[in-house]
Design a protein around this motif. Structure first.
Motif, mmCIF file in Angstrom:
data_model
loop_
_atom_site.group_PDB
_atom_site.id
_atom_site.type_symbol
_atom_site.label_atom_id
_atom_site.label_comp_id
_atom_site.label_asym_id
_atom_site.label_seq_id
_atom_site.Cartn_x
_atom_site.Cartn_y
_atom_site.Cartn_z
ATOM 1 N N SER A 39 0.835 -1.198 0.000
ATOM 2 C CA SER A 39 0.000 0.000 0.000
ATOM 3 C C SER A 39 0.871 1.249 0.000
ATOM 4 O O SER A 39 1.848 1.343 0.740
ATOM 5 C CB SER A 39 -0.903 0.009 1.235
ATOM 6 N N LEU A 40 0.495 2.211 -0.820
ATOM 7 C CA LEU A 40 1.211 3.496 -0.849
ATOM 8 C C LEU A 40 0.488 4.477 0.071
ATOM 9 O O LEU A 40 0.025 5.533 -0.347
ATOM 10 C CB LEU A 40 1.277 4.028 -2.282
ATOM 11 N N ALA A 41 0.396 4.092 1.349
ATOM 12 C CA ALA A 41 -0.356 4.887 2.327
ATOM 13 C C ALA A 41 0.476 5.032 3.595
ATOM 14 O O ALA A 41 0.230 4.345 4.600
ATOM 15 C CB ALA A 41 -1.692 4.223 2.622
ATOM 16 N N PRO A 42 1.476 5.913 3.598
ATOM 17 C CA PRO A 42 2.409 6.031 4.732
ATOM 18 C C PRO A 42 1.737 6.336 6.060
ATOM 19 O O PRO A 42 2.275 5.981 7.111
ATOM 20 C CB PRO A 42 3.326 7.185 4.303
ATOM 21 N N SER A 43 0.571 6.963 6.042
ATOM 22 C CA SER A 43 -0.075 7.315 7.304
ATOM 23 C C SER A 43 -0.496 6.078 8.097
ATOM 24 O O SER A 43 -0.755 6.167 9.298
ATOM 25 C CB SER A 43 -1.301 8.202 7.041
ATOM 26 N N PHE A 44 -0.551 4.921 7.449
ATOM 27 C CA PHE A 44 -0.944 3.692 8.128
ATOM 28 C C PHE A 44 0.243 2.813 8.524
ATOM 29 O O PHE A 44 0.049 1.782 9.164
ATOM 30 C CB PHE A 44 -1.891 2.868 7.237
ATOM 31 N N TRP A 45 1.428 3.157 8.121
ATOM 32 C CA TRP A 45 2.569 2.292 8.380
ATOM 33 C C TRP A 45 2.936 2.299 9.869
ATOM 34 O O TRP A 45 2.842 3.329 10.545
ATOM 35 C CB TRP A 45 3.765 2.728 7.539
ATOM 36 N N ARG A 46 3.346 1.140 10.370
ATOM 37 C CA ARG A 46 3.760 0.971 11.765
ATOM 38 C C ARG A 46 4.999 0.071 11.806
ATOM 39 O O ARG A 46 5.072 -0.924 11.081
ATOM 40 C CB ARG A 46 2.654 0.329 12.604
ATOM 41 N N THR A 47 5.936 0.389 12.657
ATOM 42 C CA THR A 47 7.176 -0.383 12.754
ATOM 43 C C THR A 47 7.066 -1.435 13.857
ATOM 44 O O THR A 47 6.693 -1.112 14.988
ATOM 45 C CB THR A 47 8.372 0.536 13.052
ATOM 46 N N PRO A 48 7.378 -2.701 13.565
ATOM 47 C CA PRO A 48 7.332 -3.732 14.603
ATOM 48 C C PRO A 48 8.497 -3.584 15.580
ATOM 49 O O PRO A 48 9.456 -2.857 15.316
ATOM 50 C CB PRO A 48 7.458 -5.033 13.808
ATOM 51 N N GLU A 49 8.400 -4.297 16.687
ATOM 52 C CA GLU A 49 9.487 -4.304 17.669
ATOM 53 C C GLU A 49 10.419 -5.494 17.472
ATOM 54 O O GLU A 49 11.584 -5.452 17.870
ATOM 55 C CB GLU A 49 8.902 -4.322 19.079
ATOM 56 N N VAL A 50 9.902 -6.544 16.856
ATOM 57 C CA VAL A 50 10.710 -7.723 16.561
ATOM 58 C C VAL A 50 10.086 -8.454 15.385
ATOM 59 O O VAL A 50 8.865 -8.455 15.213
ATOM 60 C CB VAL A 50 10.818 -8.656 17.793
ATOM 61 N N VAL A 51 10.933 -9.058 14.543
ATOM 62 C CA VAL A 51 10.482 -9.853 13.402
ATOM 63 C C VAL A 51 10.963 -11.289 13.617
ATOM 64 O O VAL A 51 12.153 -11.519 13.847
ATOM 65 C CB VAL A 51 11.034 -9.288 12.080
ATOM 66 N N VAL A 52 10.034 -12.232 13.536
ATOM 67 C CA VAL A 52 10.329 -13.640 13.794
ATOM 68 C C VAL A 52 9.914 -14.470 12.587
ATOM 69 O O VAL A 52 8.820 -14.286 12.051
ATOM 70 C CB VAL A 52 9.577 -14.144 15.044
ATOM 71 N N SER A 53 10.767 -15.387 12.176
ATOM 72 C CA SER A 53 10.471 -16.259 11.045
ATOM 73 C C SER A 53 10.287 -17.684 11.550
ATOM 74 O O SER A 53 11.222 -18.299 12.067
ATOM 75 C CB SER A 53 11.618 -16.207 10.023
ATOM 76 N N ALA A 54 9.065 -18.203 11.395
ATOM 77 C CA ALA A 54 8.749 -19.544 11.888
ATOM 78 C C ALA A 54 9.037 -20.590 10.816
ATOM 79 O O ALA A 54 8.847 -20.352 9.628
ATOM 80 C CB ALA A 54 7.287 -19.621 12.314
#
Length: 466
Positions: A39-54
């Motif tokens: 989505s080209l909608a920066p107002s909705f973007w949020r940064t995670p605190e951790v990324v995990v790959s299961a």
């Protein structure tokens, strides 16, 4: 509104103990990658605190148990091709990647089914089926890059939905990790079943809010040996859109009916470095017909050509790979015009799509943004790509809100809905609350509370907790 705890060192350590240190990332560069989807909608973007790959269902289960213990939200993420901010971590927390779970577990040619993990690319499923003259009918336009788990979570549509249905119609069963970490299999490899609630269909399309799909048994169908794609070119928008109901009523049973307005014709042609008929002034209808009998194909093609000509088509020609390349590049082609845009995913009854496109195109001319129109016209699903061009941020937000107020009310008056295939995600959350019947909305929230009392799994999507 539910509140959540931050991801602490203790949480990170617990996650590393489950999947291994290699598959837990907390560095700023990695986190920044997963703040957004397509989505080209920066107002909705949020940064995670951790990324995990299961890497397995068991790991997904253990991650959900940790998340509940520490009250940390989890956002499951497939390939990130969503344009509704469905994979954006609305409340930060954990982004859970499924791409390591990328194995095709079984291909049963006689039974015409395939068992796959959630991280398998859709194109790989399609190609394996084709190798045995079978077809997986799910065909989203992002098939080259999207993963089957994301298709299932959003009930993806695509080019073949008019004949074969959406993703939910291609599934026998799913393995699901519930929000509390419990694992179950819903559905079965059966032609029919009336044994209890149809819970597999409840999970499919729930956008990862009710469970994380880890495996699926997919239906396959025989591959039609005879196929022809036709490009019908119109220089009148109303005539191009009026063709669709006539094709359906004629009993041609097309596999695809795709519509592109001239804005998309020009932008996608330029992006693809191709020139097709009536580049300057044409609207396109792309129609695919498939049969098991050559004579039947010839008969249907004669009828198709006659209907197109009667509707005022300027040209009716065979559509080769160049046409489909242009079609596939539509969305990507608009990015050169603006880095801020929004994609609408409206769906109306097929008989209303011509009026809907014409009405909303006319309405859009009152505003300063730029609108491109694309449609899976055969199933009533239309996409407006709305671009922010030479506008202030405040003017963009104001005019977009005004246009949506008109467009959404009009679509609902026609018997339509907000989304045909992209889902609600975070982007349409407020509108879901506004336009959904309160009783229906309350029922959805009751189900969510029942299966996810801590509101841990993909919060902020589809329905709000407040």
């Amino acid at each position: 509104m539910n509140t959540y705890n931050p991801v602490t060192d203790e949480v990170v350590t617990a996650l590393k103990n489950i999947v291994g240190e290699k598959y837990v990332k907390t560095d700023a560069a990695t986190l920044d990658v997963y703040k957004a989807d397509e989505s080209l909608a920066p107002s909705f973007w949020r940064t995670p605190e951790v990324v995990v790959s299961a890497g397995s269902t068991e790991e997904v289960s253990q991650i959900m148990k940790v998340a509940n213990t520490y009250r940390v939200p989890v956002t499951p993420r497939s390939a990130g091709t969503s344009v509704s901010c469905g994979a954006v971590p609305a409340f930060h927390g954990i982004v859970l990647l499924m791409e390591r779970m990328n194995h095709i577990l079984e291909f049963n040619e006689d039974g015409m089914y395939m068992s796959v993990e959630a991280g398998v690319r859709t194109i790989d499923i399609q190609n394996m089926a084709h190798s045995k003259n079978l077809m997986y009918a799910g065909d989203p336009c992002s098939a080259d890059s999207c993963l089957i788990g994301g298709n299932l979570a959003t009930n993806a549509g695509g080019n073949k939905a008019v004949r074969y249905g959406t993703t939910r119609h291609q599934v026998y069963s799913i393995e699901v990790v519930l929000p509390d970490g419990k694992v179950t299999t819903l559905g079965a490899t059966l032609k029919k079943c009336s044994t209890g609630f149809c819970l597999d269909q409840l999970i499919i399309g729930s956008e990862g809010t009710l469970g994380i799909i880890t495996k699926a048994v997919l239906k396959l169908v025989p591959l039609c040996p005879y196929k022809l794609d036709v490009l019908a070119v119109f220089t009148d928008l109303s005539k191009a859109t009026a063709l669709v109901p006539k094709l359906i009523k004629a009993g041609l049973n097309p596999t695809s009916v795709e519509f592109m307005d001239n804005n998309f014709v020009r932008s996608a042609s330029d992006y693809s470095e191709l020139r097709l008929p009536h580049y300057e002034d044409g609207c396109y209808d792309i129609i695919s017909i498939e049969t098991f009998n050559e004579d039947e194909l010839d008969d249907k093609m004669e009828k198709l050509a006659a209907i197109c000509e009667a509707c005022g088509a300027t040209d009716v020609v065979e559509a080769d790979d160049r046409v489909w390349k242009v079609r596939r590049n539509c969305l990507e082609s608009t990015r050169i015009f603006s880095k801020v845009a929004t994609s609408e995913d409206l769906v109306v009854p097929v008989t209303k799509i011509a009026d809907c496109i014409q009405t909303l195109v006319d309405e859009s001319k009152k505003y300063d943004f730029r609108v491109f129109c694309l449609a899976h016209a055969g199933d009533g699903n239309l996409h407006f790509q709305i671009l922010k061009c030479d506008m202030s941020d405040s003017a963009w937000e104001k005019q977009l809100k005004e246009f949506r107020a008109v467009a959404y009310r009009y679509v609902y008056d026609l018997g339509g809905r907000l989304s045909g295939e992209h889902g609600i995600g975070l982007k349409r959350l407020d509108y879901m609350e506004q336009y959904t019947d309160p009783v229906e909305l309350d029922l959805m929230k009751t189900i969510k509370h029942a299966v996810d009392p801590n509101w841990i799994l993909n919060p902020g999507k589809v329905i709000s907790a407040c």
